[in-house]
Design a protein around this motif. Structure first.
Motif, PDB file in Angstrom:
ATOM      1  N   GLU A 148      -7.032 -10.338 -19.856  1.00 43.00           N
ATOM      2  CA  GLU A 148      -7.416 -11.049 -21.079  1.00 43.00           C
ATOM      3  C   GLU A 148      -6.549 -12.286 -21.293  1.00 43.00           C
ATOM      4  OE1 GLU A 148      -8.876  -8.549 -24.339  1.00 43.00           O
ATOM      5  OE2 GLU A 148      -7.542  -9.716 -25.628  1.00 43.00           O
ATOM      6  N   ALA A 200      -6.896  -4.414 -11.994  1.00 37.71           N
ATOM      7  CA  ALA A 200      -5.982  -3.410 -11.437  1.00 37.71           C
ATOM      8  C   ALA A 200      -4.585  -3.541 -12.057  1.00 37.71           C
ATOM      9  CB  ALA A 200      -5.904  -3.555  -9.918  1.00 37.71           C
ATOM     10  N   SER A 247       0.831  -1.202   0.000  1.00 40.18           N
ATOM     11  CA  SER A 247       0.000   0.000   0.000  1.00 40.18           C
ATOM     12  C   SER A 247       0.870   1.259   0.000  1.00 40.18           C
ATOM     13  CB  SER A 247      -1.026   0.003   1.140  1.00 40.18           C
ATOM     14  OG  SER A 247      -0.391   0.159   2.371  1.00 40.18           O
ATOM     15  N   GLU A 288      -1.702  -9.589  -2.513  1.00 40.15           N
ATOM     16  CA  GLU A 288      -1.654  -8.903  -1.223  1.00 40.15           C
ATOM     17  C   GLU A 288      -2.009  -9.844  -0.073  1.00 40.15           C
ATOM     18  OE1 GLU A 288      -4.084  -5.352  -1.267  1.00 40.15           O
ATOM     19  OE2 GLU A 288      -4.242  -5.371   0.915  1.00 40.15           O
ATOM     20  N   ARG A 289      -2.797 -10.844  -0.366  1.00 38.53           N
ATOM     21  CA  ARG A 289      -3.236 -11.757   0.695  1.00 38.53           C
ATOM     22  C   ARG A 289      -2.496 -13.082   0.732  1.00 38.53           C
ATOM     23  NH1 ARG A 289      -7.071  -8.354  -0.755  1.00 38.53           N
ATOM     24  NH2 ARG A 289      -8.143  -7.281   0.940  1.00 38.53           N
ATOM     25  N   PRO A 299      -5.046  -7.669  -5.426  1.00 40.40           N
ATOM     26  CA  PRO A 299      -5.670  -8.045  -4.162  1.00 40.40           C
ATOM     27  C   PRO A 299      -5.429  -9.505  -3.782  1.00 40.40           C
ATOM     28  CG  PRO A 299      -7.343  -7.852  -5.878  1.00 40.40           C
ATOM     29  CD  PRO A 299      -6.032  -7.383  -6.482  1.00 40.40           C
ATOM     30  N   VAL A 300      -5.126 -10.337  -4.756  1.00 42.99           N
ATOM     31  CA  VAL A 300      -4.840 -11.740  -4.460  1.00 42.99           C
ATOM     32  C   VAL A 300      -3.419 -11.845  -3.902  1.00 42.99           C
ATOM     33  CG1 VAL A 300      -4.588 -14.054  -5.436  1.00 42.99           C
ATOM     34  CG2 VAL A 300      -6.448 -12.564  -6.207  1.00 42.99           C
ATOM     35  N   VAL A 303      -7.735 -15.080 -19.033  1.00 41.39           N
ATOM     36  CA  VAL A 303      -8.915 -15.760 -19.568  1.00 41.39           C
ATOM     37  C   VAL A 303      -8.511 -16.680 -20.729  1.00 41.39           C
ATOM     38  CG1 VAL A 303     -11.072 -15.367 -20.806  1.00 41.39           C
ATOM     39  CG2 VAL A 303     -10.546 -14.015 -18.775  1.00 41.39           C
ATOM     40  N   TYR A 323      -6.296 -19.097 -12.799  1.00 43.30           N
ATOM     41  CA  TYR A 323      -7.537 -18.907 -12.037  1.00 43.30           C
ATOM     42  C   TYR A 323      -7.303 -18.091 -10.763  1.00 43.30           C
ATOM     43  CZ  TYR A 323      -9.216 -22.615 -15.093  1.00 43.30           C
ATOM     44  OH  TYR A 323      -9.558 -23.349 -16.188  1.00 43.30           O
ATOM     45  N   ALA A 324      -6.030 -17.771 -10.484  1.00 41.21           N
ATOM     46  CA  ALA A 324      -5.708 -17.060  -9.245  1.00 41.21           C
ATOM     47  C   ALA A 324      -5.950 -15.565  -9.404  1.00 41.21           C
ATOM     48  CB  ALA A 324      -4.253 -17.326  -8.856  1.00 41.21           C
ATOM     49  N   SER A 325      -7.122 -15.208  -9.891  1.00 37.72           N
ATOM     50  CA  SER A 325      -7.429 -13.800 -10.130  1.00 37.72           C
ATOM     51  C   SER A 325      -8.928 -13.597 -10.173  1.00 37.72           C
ATOM     52  CB  SER A 325      -6.832 -13.359 -11.470  1.00 37.72           C
ATOM     53  OG  SER A 325      -7.365 -12.108 -11.856  1.00 37.72           O
ATOM     54  N   SER A 326      -9.378 -12.500  -9.584  1.00 34.25           N
ATOM     55  CA  SER A 326     -10.796 -12.161  -9.671  1.00 34.25           C
ATOM     56  C   SER A 326     -11.065 -11.334 -10.920  1.00 34.25           C
ATOM     57  CB  SER A 326     -11.233 -11.381  -8.428  1.00 34.25           C
ATOM     58  OG  SER A 326     -10.540 -10.143  -8.379  1.00 34.25           O
ATOM     59  N   LEU A 327     -10.042 -11.140 -11.750  1.00 32.68           N
ATOM     60  CA  LEU A 327     -10.149 -10.346 -12.983  1.00 32.68           C
ATOM     61  C   LEU A 327     -10.598  -8.918 -12.689  1.00 32.68           C
ATOM     62  CD1 LEU A 327     -11.799 -13.027 -15.328  1.00 32.68           C
ATOM     63  CD2 LEU A 327      -9.368 -12.540 -15.033  1.00 32.68           C
ATOM     64  N   CYS A 328     -10.073  -8.361 -11.597  1.00 32.47           N
ATOM     65  CA  CYS A 328     -10.488  -7.005 -11.227  1.00 32.47           C
ATOM     66  C   CYS A 328      -9.848  -5.965 -12.133  1.00 32.47           C
ATOM     67  CB  CYS A 328     -10.150  -6.706  -9.770  1.00 32.47           C
ATOM     68  SG  CYS A 328      -8.421  -6.279  -9.457  1.00 32.47           S
ATOM     69  N   ASP A 345      -4.250  -1.836 -15.505  1.00 31.45           N
ATOM     70  CA  ASP A 345      -4.256  -0.379 -15.364  1.00 31.45           C
ATOM     71  C   ASP A 345      -2.878   0.199 -15.062  1.00 31.45           C
ATOM     72  OD1 ASP A 345      -6.835   0.229 -15.880  1.00 31.45           O
ATOM     73  OD2 ASP A 345      -7.255   1.111 -13.905  1.00 31.45           O
TER      74      ASP A 345
END
Ligand code: SF4
Lengths: 331, 513
Positions: B410, B397, B54, B354-355, B351-352, B413, B390-395, B400
């Motif tokens: 992309e 970020a 952060s 990060e956790r 976010p993945v 997927v 699959y280790a992504s919520s496809l947010c 960007d």
């Protein structure tokens, strides 16, 4: 204008009231709404699961439904589904060697808007209270969904509309741009990571103390509401180790005019002092989280279309006024 | 000198799966969902990574916001890299000619084994055997040598490789693996570092956990090595085709010492690191530091072109590494992953990551870029690399912030699609069945309408109550989330009823007031 409604599968089957609210808003502005009857789903669920072959008939169905009736623009109460039409459908159709479908899908997508996009960019709504008669005298926080933010670049369109509702109290959500962890099949393929993200989203929402959390995507709201509901029922986060690095603090600032304003600020991770303490590979949080210390019942999620549709004559009621909350969603 | 020939290069006629995959530290050996489980419960890890990412996120967005041509810079960076990938054989040959003309020696390595063997041979020829009976080399932080497991290999060959980057040193002394490509020891705190130094540095003495004290201990430990070691091994951030120049960008100055003090310099560089011309650095030296450390300019930028008589190492080698890159290049939907300049911005916003931290990705390359690069280099069939996309919520970020505009979501997927075609994991079969049913239903609005006719019944059976515990795949959802009760009717049904009413009204000649 003749506006075709793409309800999206989740709203159609789970949240019909969101589609009804969308129709109400558009009719209030004097437009004619049609519902292309063959519609089902944008195909995103299959595409994001890597099942391009199974997505093709779903895309085909969508294009067939929306090309067999006449309309000027189409609208969906979901940024994610609108983004899928433009960003994914043509790509997948092309990958399947179906160039004609790709072109047709791109054409439909080019004329389909997310609700706040349509209201702001096409219909020129800038003030929900004045233009739509929107009235919602409650405290509200807002989660901007990822695909609205990053694929459609909605910017402040949704939050500006919500802020302009009469008598609303808008509370900024700390770490608002963090993903809620839904991600379609991500939530079942990597349920623990997804739940860890959800738990942090729920923590920040609870910290705002808002009566409802709104947003523009029913799927994210379903997910967030499900987490809030589970926490309120059981008093803890489940499905993932109870660990967090997100702490919400209240800070106040004095501006030039001498006014005090209270802010919620999220601190992520240990600050430097915490860094000095010995590392503990434990499973309990370093300090009780906001949610653990202040269990509060009542927060639920609701789609922004329903807030915009709410008026003095026909107000949307919240839980404290006797409304039903099911699985964390305001009915 | 070892010449192993040019690596295999993209041809229109080769199927990507016929090309050899990479080997080494780019393989996830258990599925991401399984590995992430243990990292998710590590409070220390979550605090350290949360704090570091952060902080760096804020720094990055601050310095990026200073430039009004940031988007143009990203576009220029992406274009330069795409151009390299589209003409890689030509650029590699141009680079080779220029580097060789300046007195450097080039070696081609198809994979990790070949690269390790070449480096070993070079070290044996140039580093003396010490009293301990072993040889020593000093190293500058390098992703490529981690990818091929060079240190581990050298160790078996009687060669000790000393990492000189502070964080890499911490990782190495702690017998650990890096968890972040830029901040490799992000998962360690000061007390742990103090303990590692006291245990592993013979002359360190008593230390406190003050960062300045720890840095000083490392400095003393390393200074000695810089001055006595004959051979250094480095990576490279850039290889400039039109001049034959190599470049390393760093913060601590340890790199500058490694690149200038020893007699022999051996660099290992992936084939994708090239830039067409020296003037492209104008773009990349703006993109890289701002994206990675959130600095306007990094403290040390070193360039060398072959050897310079009387200045710096006089025995200069470059090992050009394929190790699955040709395979990735042949994948038209995934090849832009090779544009990566290893800035780590994508992991700092993920976010993945990060956790779970970097170790959950099982590879030298963690975070969003790792989730696409590892399976692209090896193929999704290799061990559990098929679980990484699959280790992504496809947010989104990551896309960007990426300075070279790699559309990571992309490609994720796309790789899921590859995985669906290659692997049929029994674990997901229930989900697969559900999706197959949904495809049939949603492929026709009429079937969807028919299915929704079941809603009143389902509503009645469940009493419209929320669903809090479901079996099977749905149980993964209800492990942490409730589901709202089903509505009595779908919107489609409600709409049809309204329309019927309207028609009735029209037929009865009522007016609509
Ligand atoms: S993928 Fe992009 S953001 Fe991530 S490390 Fe590479 S260059 Fe940086």
């Amino acid at each position: 204008m003749k506006i075709a409604l793409f309800a999206t599968c989740i709203v159609d089957g789970m949240y019909p009231e969101v589609a009804q609210a969308t129709v109400t808003i558009l009719r209030r502005l004097g437009h004619e709404v049609t519902f292309p009857s063959g519609q089902a789903c944008c195909g995103q669920m299959h595409i994001n699961s890597g099942k391009f072959e199974q997505a093709e008939p779903v895309i085909n169905n969508h294009v067939r439904a929306f090309t067999s009736t006449e309309w000027d623009v189409a609208v969906a109460p979901s940024a994610s589904c609108v983004a899928s039409l433009g960003h994914q459908q043509p790509m997948v159709a092309r990958r399947m060697g179906n160039e004609a479908l790709a072109t047709a899908a791109a054409d439909v997508a080019g004329r389909t808007y997310e609700l706040s996009q349509l209201l702001t960019d096409v219909l020129g709504v800038t003030d929900a209270a004045a233009d739509l008669g929107s009235y919602f005298p409650h405290s509200v926080t807002y989660h901007p969904s990822c695909h609205g933010m990053r694929l459609l670049r909605l910017g402040d369109r949704q939050s500006d509309l919500i802020r302009s509702v009469e008598d609303i109290e808008f509370i900024e959500l700390p770490l608002a741009d963090a993903c809620c962890g839904f991600g379609g099949t991500f939530s079942v393929k990597n349920p623990e990571v997804s739940s860890a993200m959800l738990a942090d989203k729920a923590r920040t929402i609870q910290a705002t103390g808002a009566e409802v959390c709104t947003g523009g995507d029913a799927s994210c709201l379903l997910h967030i509401g499900g987490g809030l509901s589970r926490f309120q029922r059981t008093g803890r986060f489940e499905g993932t180790p109870d660990v967090t690095a997100v702490h919400v603090k209240e800070t106040s600032a004095t501006d030039i005019g001498g006014d005090h304003t209270e802010h919620l600020t999220a601190v992520v991770g240990a600050d430097d002092d915490d860094h000095l303490t010995a590392g503990e590979h434990g499973t309990s949080p370093a300090e009780p989280s906001q949610m653990q210390s202040g269990l509060r019942v009542g927060a639920s999620t609701v789609h922004l279309a329903r807030i915009l549709a709410s008026t003095k004559e026909d107000p949307l009621r919240v839980q404290s006024e006797g409304a039903t909350v099911s699985g964390g969603s305001l009915r | 000198m070892t010449f192993l020939g040019m690596p295999l290069l993209r041809s229109k006629h080769t199927d990507v799966n016929d090309l050899p995959g990479g080997q080494g530290n780019i393989v996830e050996d258990e599925s991401f969902a399984t590995v992430s489980h243990k990292h998710l419960s590590n409070q220390q890890l979550r605090n350290n990574i949360g704090h570091a990412t952060s902080t760096i996120r804020d720094k990055r967005s601050g310095v990026v916001a200073e430039l009004d041509d940031w988007e143009e810079l990203r576009e220029a960076g992406s274009r330069a890299k795409n151009q390299v990938m589209a003409n890689l054989p030509e650029y590699l040959e141009e680079f080779e000619a220029n580097f060789t003309a300046a007195g450097g020696i080039i070696h081609w390595a198809r994979d990790a084994d070949e690269a390790n063997a070449i480096v070993t041979e070079l070290v044996e020829a140039n580093a003396p055997v010490l009293e301990t009976g072993r040889r020593e080399v000093i190293k500058v932080k390098s992703m490529a040598t981690q990818e091929i497991g060079l240190n581990e290999h050298l160790e078996t060959q009687g060669i000790d490789a000393f990492e000189t980057d502070l964080a890499e040193l911490i990782v190495q002394l702690g017998d650990d693996k890096p968890s972040h490509i830029l901040v490799p020891a992000i998962h360690r705190n000061r007390d742990e570092i103090r303990q590692i130094f006291m245990d592993k540095m013979p002359d360190a003495g008593e230390l406190t956990n003050d960062p300045a004290v720890l840095a000083e201990a490392a400095r003393r430990h390393l200074r000695e090595k810089f001055l006595t070691t004959k051979v250094a091994v480095s990576g490279a951030n850039f290889g400039i085709a039109d001049t034959g120049t190599l470049g390393v960008v760093e913060s601590e100055g340890n790199g500058r010492m490694c690149l200038t003090l020893p007699e022999t310099l051996i660099t290992v560089m992936g084939i994708e690191k090239l830039l067409p011309s020296f003037s492209d650095l104008e773009v990349f030296l703006q993109l890289l530091p701002r994206s990675s450390t959130g600095e306007r300019m990094n403290p040390y930028t070193s360039f060398w072109t072959g050897k310079t008589p009387g200045d710096g190492p006089q025995n200069v080698h470059l090992v050009i590494l394929d190790n699955g890159r040709t395979r990735a290049l042949a994948d038209e939907h995934g090849r832009t992953a090779l544009n990566c300049i290893r800035c780590s911005a994508c992991m700092n916003v993920c976010p993945v990551y990060e956790r779970t931290g970097g170790h959950a990705y099982g590879s030298t390359y963690p975070g969003p870029i790792g989730a696409i690069l590892s399976p692209l280099l090896t193929g999704v069939e290799t061990e559990e690399n098929g679980s990484l996309p699959y280790a992504s919520s496809l947010c989104g970020a990551c896309y960007d912030v990426c300075p070279v505009k790699i559309n990571i979501p992309e490609i994720l997927v796309h790789l899921r699609n590859e995985d669906v075609e290659a692997n049929h994991s029994p674990v997901s079969s229930q989900l697969d069945t559900a999706l197959t049913g949904a495809s049939w239903m949603m492929g026709d609005g009429k079937r969807m309408a028919a299915a929704e006719k079941g809603l009143p019944l389902a509503h009645a059976v469940s009493g419209g109550k929320s669903m809090n515990s479901l079996p099977g795949i749905a149980g993964a959802w209800t492990s942490s989330r409730d589901i709202p009760g089903l509505p009595e009717k779908s919107f489609r049904q409600l709409w049809a009823e309204d329309e019927d009413r309207d028609e009735d009204r029209d037929e009865n000649g009522e007016d609509e007031t």
